[in-house]
Motif scaffolding. Structure first.
Motif, PDB file in Angstrom:
ATOM      1  N   PRO A  44       0.866  -1.175   0.000  1.00 31.21           N
ATOM      2  CA  PRO A  44       0.000   0.000   0.000  1.00 31.21           C
ATOM      3  C   PRO A  44       0.907   1.231   0.000  1.00 31.21           C
ATOM      4  O   PRO A  44       1.966   1.222   0.639  1.00 31.21           O
ATOM      5  N   LYS A  45       0.510   2.277  -0.718  1.00 34.19           N
ATOM      6  CA  LYS A  45       1.400   3.434  -0.875  1.00 34.19           C
ATOM      7  C   LYS A  45       0.879   4.665  -0.126  1.00 34.19           C
ATOM      8  O   LYS A  45      -0.301   4.993  -0.193  1.00 34.19           O
ATOM      9  N   ASP A  46       1.800   5.314   0.576  1.00 32.28           N
ATOM     10  CA  ASP A  46       1.495   6.594   1.203  1.00 32.28           C
ATOM     11  C   ASP A  46       1.557   7.670   0.123  1.00 32.28           C
ATOM     12  O   ASP A  46       2.598   7.854  -0.510  1.00 32.28           O
ATOM     13  N   GLY A  50       5.157   8.737  -0.961  1.00 29.92           N
ATOM     14  CA  GLY A  50       5.400   7.755  -2.012  1.00 29.92           C
ATOM     15  C   GLY A  50       6.001   6.453  -1.530  1.00 29.92           C
ATOM     16  O   GLY A  50       6.281   5.553  -2.332  1.00 29.92           O
ATOM     17  N   GLY A  51       6.190   6.335  -0.225  1.00 37.68           N
ATOM     18  CA  GLY A  51       6.753   5.108   0.333  1.00 37.68           C
ATOM     19  C   GLY A  51       5.671   4.201   0.886  1.00 37.68           C
ATOM     20  O   GLY A  51       4.503   4.313   0.522  1.00 37.68           O
ATOM     21  N   LEU A  62       9.841  -9.346   3.426  1.00 38.10           N
ATOM     22  CA  LEU A  62       8.787  -8.456   3.902  1.00 38.10           C
ATOM     23  C   LEU A  62       9.440  -7.405   4.797  1.00 38.10           C
ATOM     24  O   LEU A  62      10.326  -7.727   5.596  1.00 38.10           O
ATOM     25  N   VAL A  63       8.981  -6.167   4.677  1.00 33.71           N
ATOM     26  CA  VAL A  63       9.447  -5.100   5.553  1.00 33.71           C
ATOM     27  C   VAL A  63       8.232  -4.367   6.109  1.00 33.71           C
ATOM     28  O   VAL A  63       7.299  -4.042   5.375  1.00 33.71           O
ATOM     29  N   ILE A  85      10.360   5.230   2.186  1.00 29.69           N
ATOM     30  CA  ILE A  85      11.220   5.021   1.014  1.00 29.69           C
ATOM     31  C   ILE A  85      12.356   4.066   1.374  1.00 29.69           C
ATOM     32  O   ILE A  85      12.741   3.205   0.572  1.00 29.69           O
ATOM     33  N   ILE A  86      12.885   4.190   2.583  1.00 34.82           N
ATOM     34  CA  ILE A  86      13.938   3.283   3.038  1.00 34.82           C
ATOM     35  C   ILE A  86      13.407   1.855   3.092  1.00 34.82           C
ATOM     36  O   ILE A  86      14.108   0.898   2.735  1.00 34.82           O
ATOM     37  N   ALA A  87      12.140   1.692   3.514  1.00 36.17           N
ATOM     38  CA  ALA A  87      11.525   0.360   3.537  1.00 36.17           C
ATOM     39  C   ALA A  87      11.533  -0.251   2.136  1.00 36.17           C
ATOM     40  O   ALA A  87      11.869  -1.428   1.954  1.00 36.17           O
TER      41      ALA A  87
END
Length: 233
Positions: A44-46, A50-51, A62-63, A85-87
């Motif tokens: 699912p996107k924020d 955008g992350g 999985l993160v 974004i790091i995820a």
């Protein structure tokens, strides 16, 4: 994003479930399949950054992200990069451990990441905590576990929730439907319950990912709109 549980299943399977506690005004896109840098992703996107706070990748990984490290921090006006974004970057990394070892987190807001990696016929449950000074990267036992965000829950609240989860584990079989019942529960004070609601922050969605043998399924429930999305991965 703010309450996460992990349940081990037989044959290196698992169910990981996340309640996202956020302002209901923050727009989110439901889970979708993407391809970035040659890697297939589902998350699912924020809309704002955008992350994502939870996702899987074709790298057998999985993160899941929780805000904050070990204790509540004072938030700065801006940060170098979104934790979501790091995820995604970790999902796309070919070698998870090597990537995290070399990951520069200076200027990043504190976070906790729960990582499940199932390469080489092994299931590895990992935890990465960034407290704004030090990376804490550890391998955890494949046993039932609950995390609660340090930015929203005090140590007392965390202990109470640990007790609720321990009781649940002792009384239930490990299935998607039973753990979803736990994540929908409104035990005790509404501001501290698993399905949380406060004046400006509440549980806006629940995402549950189940891996059983080679089959992976993601169930996403939009609490605000009462919509359910199911994706086979």
């Amino acid at each position: 994003m703010c309450t996460v549980t992990f349940l081990p299943l037989k044959n290196n399977g698992f169910i990981l479930t996340s309640n996202r506690d956020e302002t209901p005004l923050r727009a989110t896109f439901p889970p979708k399949k993407y391809q970035e840098d040659g890697v297939k992703l589902v998350f699912p996107k924020d809309k704002l950054a955008g992350g994502t706070w939870i996702g899987t990748s074709s790298n057998n990984r999985l993160v899941c992200v929780l805000n904050g490290a070990f204790k509540k921090h004072n938030r700065k006006e801006s940060y170098k990069k979104s934790r979501g974004i790091i995820a995604k970057d970790i999902l796309k990394a070919s070698n998870c451990n090597a990537y995290i070892k070399n990951l520069d987190l200076d200027g990043i807001e504190p976070f906790t990441m729960v990582i499940v990696d199932w390469n080489n016929n092994n299931l590895n449950l990992l935890e990465l905590v960034w407290d704004e000074n030090t990376k804490h990267f550890n391998s955890l036992k494949n046993e039932p576990k609950i995390w609660s965000s340090a930015t929203l829950y005090s140590e007392t609240s965390k202990e109470t929730r640990q007790h609720w989860f321990k009781t649940w584990v002792s009384e239930n079989n490990f299935t998607t439907s039973t753990i979803l019942n736990f994540h929908h529960s409104e035990i005790g004070d509404k501001e501290q319950s698993i399905l949380m609601k406060r004046p400006k922050v509440e549980t806006v969605s629940i995402t549950s990912i189940k891996k059983e043998d080679q089959k992976i399924e993601m169930l996403y429930k939009d609490i605000i709109r009462n919509l359910i999305h199911k994706t086979s991965i």
